[in-house]
Design a protein around this motif. Sequence first.
Motif, short mmCIF file in Angstrom:
data_model
loop_
_atom_site.label_atom_id
_atom_site.label_comp_id
_atom_site.label_asym_id
_atom_site.label_seq_id
_atom_site.Cartn_x
_atom_site.Cartn_y
_atom_site.Cartn_z
N GLY A 94 1.84 6.91 -6.53
CA GLY A 94 0.80 7.85 -6.87
C GLY A 94 1.25 9.29 -6.70
N THR A 95 1.91 9.59 -5.54
CA THR A 95 2.33 10.97 -5.31
C THR A 95 3.40 11.37 -6.32
OG1 THR A 95 3.61 9.95 -3.55
CG2 THR A 95 1.78 11.36 -2.91
N LYS A 97 0.84 -1.21 0.00
CA LYS A 97 0.00 0.00 0.00
C LYS A 97 0.87 1.25 0.00
CE LYS A 97 -2.65 0.25 3.36
NZ LYS A 97 -3.53 0.08 4.42
N ALA A 153 3.76 10.22 -9.39
CA ALA A 153 3.15 10.43 -10.71
C ALA A 153 2.38 11.75 -10.72
CB ALA A 153 2.23 9.27 -11.04
N GLY A 154 1.69 12.07 -9.55
CA GLY A 154 0.93 13.30 -9.49
C GLY A 154 1.80 14.53 -9.69
N LYS A 160 2.36 1.85 -3.37
CA LYS A 160 1.40 2.40 -4.34
C LYS A 160 1.17 3.88 -4.08
CE LYS A 160 -1.38 -1.43 -5.99
NZ LYS A 160 -1.15 -2.51 -5.04
N GLU A 161 1.03 4.23 -2.79
CA GLU A 161 0.82 5.65 -2.46
C GLU A 161 1.97 6.48 -2.95
OE1 GLU A 161 -1.44 5.20 1.78
OE2 GLU A 161 0.21 6.63 1.61
#
Lengths: 168, 143
Positions: free
Chosen positions: A163-164, A156, A166-167, A159-160
């Motif tokens: 995500g950050t 998890k 990529a953002g 993945k977070e």
Amino acid sequence: MATATFPPPPPFYRLYKDYIENPKSAPEPPPPIEGTYVCFASSYTTDDVLPSLEEQGVRQLYPKGPNVDFKKELRSLNRELQLHILELADVLVERPSQYARRVEDISLIFKNLHHLLNSLRPHQARATLIHILELQIQRRKQAVEDIKRQREDAQKLLKEALGTLAGQ
Amino acid sequence: MDIISQLQEQVNQIAGLTFNTFGTLQRDAPSARLSQNYPEPPPNPTEDAASFPEQPKQMSAALVKAAKQFDALVAALPLSEGGEEAQLKRIAELQAENDAVGQELQRQLEAAVVSMVAERELKLVQELFGQTTDNCLNLKKPD
């Protein structure tokens, strides 16, 4: 056989002089002994089994068979013992010279009691083994759960983080 | 101490009480008259007569208590199901289950090792990204 008062230790240490350079130049340790062996002029056996009462020349009072009901037999032997003690007390009052037979009976009962208790020991050993196996299974299951949980948490987090990243 | 050892100790205690009872009573009993032909026995010394009738009562009470204790211990024996075969069967079942759980544990461990590697690579990437952004923000020339 050396029968001196203080015999020297056996001289085998000389054979291992070059063991560090060449481990094969010295003799192998002797193989494990099987069967009976003689140690300090008395013979021992490697097969540890409880000899049955007949082999020791003692009469067996409880019924023989594949499954002995230990609790019932122990209780009935206890009652027999108490009765014999009372009998001995009576004999000592009435006919004191006939104590020998009663004393023999009492010692027979004691021998039977101890033999019964000794034959409970293998059962206890197996029960201990079962308990240890159950504990081990429980610990392993707990470890599997813990590792699974940690892996899920780690995934998890990853993945977070992805995500950050990529953002941004 | 485990219950079988306690039972063995209790048996030995009963034996000890038995021979102590008989030995003490035989040694300390006042003389008794065996037949009319023999004269009266000498009068007993006072120390014997004072506490003597108590002794058989106390000793027999101790014997009975020890026997009851033995019965209580026998009742407490955890003799589950009968039979050596039942126990051996259970041991075989537990061994099989233990092996299965052990293999599961092994698989989880390997998977964990794999994900640790991926995590380290991600950390590396994050670090590089952080450095790059710092350089951009501070308008530093790349090394």
